[in-house]
Design an enzyme around this catalytic site. Structure first.
Site, PDB file in Angstrom:
ATOM      1  CB  ALA A  71       4.737 -12.077   4.661  1.00 19.95           C
ATOM      2  CD  GLN A  73       8.240  -6.257   7.945  1.00 18.03           C
ATOM      3  OE1 GLN A  73       7.405  -5.832   8.916  1.00 18.03           O
ATOM      4  NE2 GLN A  73       9.573  -6.020   8.114  1.00 18.03           N
ATOM      5  CB  SER A  74       3.494 -11.877   9.354  1.00 21.36           C
ATOM      6  OG  SER A  74       2.280 -12.384  10.085  1.00 21.36           O
ATOM      7  CG  ASN A  75       0.465  -6.422  10.397  1.00 21.87           C
ATOM      8  OD1 ASN A  75       1.572  -5.817  10.652  1.00 21.87           O
ATOM      9  ND2 ASN A  75      -0.299  -6.585   9.422  1.00 21.87           N
ATOM     10  CB  ALA A  77       4.580 -13.868  12.291  1.00 15.91           C
TER      11      ALA A  77
END
Ligand SMILES: *Cc1c(COP(=O)(O)O)cnc(C)c1O
Length: 325
Positions: A71, A73-75, A77
């Protein structure tokens, strides 16, 4: 404790060991938290432990670019983009979300790190694996080797991160003079849980390893964990021994859905900040530690521990959510 097997190579990225801290007791249980939100700053949270093994594999295979997905806000990524910079690789992120991404939190960091990005609408996200393969081919056509990391870095290699963490916990038990009866974590893509489960199995330490899913459902994760945990055993040259009866995932705390919050969840997070001074994020840690407390209070038989037992919750990170707008 000494391991009776050889883990594959790893690149050092995380600040380890992460500390274990005591929380206030709850309903007669002794509650502890392992601060895997302290694995670093840019490289904080649980994904860093998995990336140590995955990037070592990528390097061995001659990768130039890491491709992964999540997403906005992916941690995961964000951690991948940061880890790529630290290890001399490029990163390419396939990101998704309902609305236009806000330049804040993890997404702002991704931009600042200079990660290449492909944005995809949520209705097309089911094609993410295919899209990543297409991106990898484009790199190949330009003479660059791309390495695809699956969602959440949850695969048979990523598992070694939390297998290793489990042995770290066993060391810390000796230092602290405490034995943990249960180790509990959020289940978002399954790799943290399956790594811990493998550690418990391979060390023969017989703790309860409990996961609380924050997306999908219990049946889905039983499949995932069984598959990737046995995949790791195979890589270690060991017999495939993990079956569903060993997997203990408590369902019922997904709430309104992955990444969505309820008033009760946000109230719990606020209360933990005010009483313990620790930030639990709404997507993973807040939901799952609330699930743990609720279960201890309402359905303790699902956990099956005596009062006075020592319970270790793994704080898997999510700090940048606080700045995500
Ligand atoms: C990804 C993530 C999790 C879930 O871990 P999985 O290994 O994907 O199940 C939990 N907490 C945070 C903060 C995460 O970013």
């Amino acid at each position: 404790m000494e391991k009776k097997f050889n883990l594959p190579q790893r690149i050092r990225l995380a600040n380890l060991p992460t500390p274990i801290e005591k929380l206030s007791s709850y309903k007669g249980y002794n509650m502890y938290v392992k601060r895997d939100d302290y694995t670093g700053v840019e490289l904080s949270g649980n994904k860093v432990r998995k990336l140590e093994f995955i990037i070592a594999d990528a390097k061995e295979k001659g990768a130039d670019v890491l491709i992964t997905t999540g997403a906005y806000q992916s941690n995961h990524a964000r951690a991948t983009a940061a880890a790529a910079l630290r290890t001399g690789l490029k990163s390419h992120l396939l990101l998704t979300g309902e609305e236009e991404p806000i330049k804040a939190g993890n997404f702002l960091l991704d931009l600042t790190f200079g990660a290449e990005m492909t944005l995809v609408k949520p209705e097309n996200f089911y094609k993410s694996v295919e899209i990543m393969q297409g991106i990898a081919e484009e790199y190949a056509n330009n003479g660059q080797s791309a390495y695809i990391i699956p969602l959440g870095a949850s695969n048979e290699i990523g598992n070694f991160g939390y297998l290793n963490a489990f042995y770290e916990i066993l060391e810390q038990e000796k230092e602290l003079g405490i034995e943990f009866d249960a180790v509990v974590c959020a289940v978002g893509s399954g790799g943290t849980y399956s790594g811990l489960l493998l550690g418990n199995y391979l060390s023969g330490s017989n703790k309860k390893v409990i996961g609380i899913n924050v997306s999908q459902d219990k049946a889905y994760f039983e499949e995932v964990v069984e598959r990737i945990a046995n995949g790791s055993l195979e890589l270690l040259g060991l017999e495939k021994k993990i079956d569903k009866s060993m997997i203990n995932i408590i369902d019922g705390f997904v709430g309104r859905g992955y990444g969505l919050s309820t008033e009760e969840e946000l109230g719990f997070i606020d209360n933990m900040l005010k009483t313990e001074g620790i930030y639990f994020d709404p997507v993973y840690t807040g939901k799952s530690i609330r699930g743990l407390y609720q279960t201890l209070s309402n359905n303790p038989e699902l956990i099956g521990l005596e009062q006075g037992s020592n319970i270790l919750y793994i704080h898997t990170g999510g700090f940048f959510r606080l700045f995500a707008g």
